[in-house]
Design a protein around this motif. Structure first.
Motif, PDB file in Angstrom:
ATOM      1  N   UNK A 235       6.061   8.515   9.292  1.00 32.57           N
ATOM      2  CA  UNK A 235       5.759   9.494  10.272  1.00 32.57           C
ATOM      3  C   UNK A 235       4.335   9.664  10.723  1.00 32.57           C
ATOM      4  N   UNK A 236       3.332   9.490   9.893  1.00 30.39           N
ATOM      5  CA  UNK A 236       1.909   9.681  10.169  1.00 30.39           C
ATOM      6  C   UNK A 236       1.572   8.335  11.160  1.00 30.39           C
ATOM      7  N   UNK A 237       2.183   7.301  11.050  1.00 32.73           N
ATOM      8  CA  UNK A 237       1.725   6.301  11.962  1.00 32.73           C
ATOM      9  C   UNK A 237       2.645   6.170  13.348  1.00 32.73           C
ATOM     10  N   UNK A 238       3.936   6.497  13.033  1.00 34.20           N
ATOM     11  CA  UNK A 238       4.706   6.312  14.328  1.00 34.20           C
ATOM     12  C   UNK A 238       4.423   7.408  15.328  1.00 34.20           C
ATOM     13  N   UNK A 239       3.911   8.817  14.666  1.00 31.71           N
ATOM     14  CA  UNK A 239       3.875   9.794  15.691  1.00 31.71           C
ATOM     15  C   UNK A 239       2.390   9.667  16.470  1.00 31.71           C
ATOM     16  N   UNK A 240       1.641   8.807  16.294  1.00 28.18           N
ATOM     17  CA  UNK A 240       0.361   8.554  16.924  1.00 28.18           C
ATOM     18  C   UNK A 240       0.375   7.015  17.779  1.00 28.18           C
ATOM     19  N   UNK A 241       1.318   6.362  17.929  1.00 28.33           N
ATOM     20  CA  UNK A 241       1.577   5.283  18.443  1.00 28.33           C
ATOM     21  C   UNK A 241       2.002   5.762  20.161  1.00 28.33           C
ATOM     22  N   UNK A 242       1.534   5.041  20.758  1.00 32.49           N
ATOM     23  CA  UNK A 242       1.986   4.873  22.529  1.00 32.49           C
ATOM     24  C   UNK A 242       3.294   4.429  22.399  1.00 32.49           C
ATOM     25  N   UNK A 243       3.599   3.294  21.984  1.00 32.02           N
ATOM     26  CA  UNK A 243       5.014   2.601  22.082  1.00 32.02           C
ATOM     27  C   UNK A 243       5.469   2.346  20.694  1.00 32.02           C
ATOM     28  N   UNK A 244       6.033   3.123  19.741  1.00 36.54           N
ATOM     29  CA  UNK A 244       6.646   2.981  18.559  1.00 36.54           C
ATOM     30  C   UNK A 244       7.630   1.746  18.514  1.00 36.54           C
ATOM     31  N   UNK A 245       8.250   1.759  19.626  1.00 35.64           N
ATOM     32  CA  UNK A 245       9.547   0.848  19.290  1.00 35.64           C
ATOM     33  C   UNK A 245       8.936  -0.639  19.440  1.00 35.64           C
ATOM     34  N   UNK A 246       7.732  -0.980  19.907  1.00 37.46           N
ATOM     35  CA  UNK A 246       7.316  -2.037  19.903  1.00 37.46           C
ATOM     36  C   UNK A 246       6.622  -2.475  18.525  1.00 37.46           C
ATOM     37  N   UNK A 247       6.087  -1.140  18.064  1.00 36.01           N
ATOM     38  CA  UNK A 247       5.745  -1.489  16.638  1.00 36.01           C
ATOM     39  C   UNK A 247       6.765  -1.739  15.774  1.00 36.01           C
TER      40      UNK A 247
END
Length: 399
Positions: A235-247
């Motif tokens: 949650x901490x990283x995914x909530x601050x990504x612009x494109x979480x699907x790419x990550x």
């Protein structure tokens, strides 16, 4: 004439419109507010969109040989054109937003050194050629690339087994209802773009069963991807990504020598994104053709595409502005994805046929005719009786 659409094709088109944009952007915002229960945000969205699509399905059943554009213009010449024009402007904004969104996505994931304007122009050229092929080209690409996307979505969970940490979903039952509601707010506008299908598909092809399957599969698929994102990235990283699907795709490793499997997934999903842009362009050109029959839909594709290109860079200066606009965008989407379907469901009904009205008039006239004939018969019977009495009385009188 509308091209016929089968049940399978309708389901795939719903997946195309609901999954493509939602997969790229709003997941990070939903995770930021709903945290580990962000996947539950799809439940309110599913219920609202299903109700709207059900109402449009009922409206389409009243006009089996027409699409929603045609039925609006024919039933209400002025108000119908105004409503159609508002939907065209709405999808022009979606077209501009998708161009900028997908252009930034391709620039970050595949072509980092290529200017974004060149990327967007290349995408638009492909979209124009797809649209000139008609709805059949869109359906054909959807059948190919949405099927490939579904296949990838089934395979990816097995490839993520080593990266998945179920502790990221804890606490399992401590649900923040307000956070889930905010997550639904950000997802709603992207997921509800399937509202465009009744406008390009005639009523007899807009089947309730296929619609239900499409919405259900889309919601379950996006919930699965959301769970994968939370468990694999956190949650901490995914909530601050612009494109979480790419990550999420970058977490995939097929073997020690192939650690950039995300490029293969991005290349496989890129045609799906181009098809989504092409559908936005097709919707606008089809609506203009319905409003102004003398216009040529094929000739309009180029100017509309250039207009969308200009609006994409005019309305959204950078990806951050586009990312923040999602909150305000939902207010606009509610008008077209909830309010207007309710109005259409209540007021958009076919006119009563002249034959039916004349039959009703004849039915009302029949009793009066029968009464008139009966009165005539009674009058003639009374005259006959009086005549017979006079003859009998004349015979009885003495000469």
């Amino acid at each position: 004439m509308n091209q016929g659409v089968t049940s399978r094709q309708l389901t795939l088109l719903i997946l195309l419109l609901s999954v493509t944009g939602t997969l790229i952007q709003p997941h990070a915002q939903a995770i930021f507010y709903a945290e580990q229960h962000a996947y539950l945000s799809y439940i309110p969205v599913f219920l609202v969109i299903f109700a709207s699509m059900w109402m449009l399905n009922r409206v389409q059943s009243r006009f089996p040989d027409q699409d929603l554009f045609e039925s609006l213009v024919e039933r209400f010449p002025f108000l119908g054109r105004m409503a159609s024009l508002m939907y065209i402007m709405f999808f022009l904004l979606i077209f501009a937003r998708d161009i900028r969104l997908i252009g930034d996505y391709v620039s970050i994931t595949l072509l980092e050194t290529t200017p974004i304007s060149i990327i967007v122009l290349s995408l638009l050229v492909m979209a124009v050629f797809i649209v000139r092929g008609g709805l059949g080209s869109l359906i054909g690409m959807s059948e190919l690339y949405i099927t490939l996307f579904l296949l990838n979505s089934v395979i990816v969970p097995f490839m993520l087994i080593q990266q998945i940490n179920l502790d990221n979903l804890m606490p399992y039952f401590d649900i923040d209802a307000a956070g889930v509601g905010k997550g639904s707010w950000y997802i709603f506008s992207f997921f509800g773009e399937m509202i465009a299908l009744p406008f390009v598909v005639k009523g007899s092809d807009f089947r309730f069963k296929s619609m239900t399957w499409g919405i259900t599969i889309a919601a379950l698929l996006m919930m699965l991807i959301m769970v994968e994102t939370i468990t694999a990235i956190g949650v901490p990283i995914a909530s601050r990504l612009v494109y979480p699907s790419y990550e999420l795709a970058r977490q995939l490793q097929v073997s020690d020598f192939l650690d950039r499997f995300d490029l293969a997934l991005a290349a496989a999903t890129l045609p799906t994104m181009i098809t989504k842009i092409a559908f936005d362009l097709y919707f606008i050109c089809w609506g203009l053709k319905r409003m102004i029959p003398k216009l040529s839909g094929k000739l309009m594709t180029g100017p509309i595409a250039l207009l969308g290109f200009v609006c994409a860079f005019w309305f959204f200066k950078n990806a951050i502005q586009l990312f923040r606009f999602t909150r305000e965008w939902t207010w606009i989407a509610i008008l077209f994805e909830v309010l207007f379907p309710i109005i259409f469901f209540v007021f958009l009904r076919p006119r009563k046929k002249e034959g039916d009205s004349s039959r009703q008039i004849e039915k009302h006239r029949e009793p009066s005719k029968k009464q008139h004939e009966q009165e005539k018969r009674r009058g003639s019977d009374q005259e006959d009786e009086t005549g017979q009495d006079e003859m009998q009385g004349g015979e009885l009188q003495p000469s």
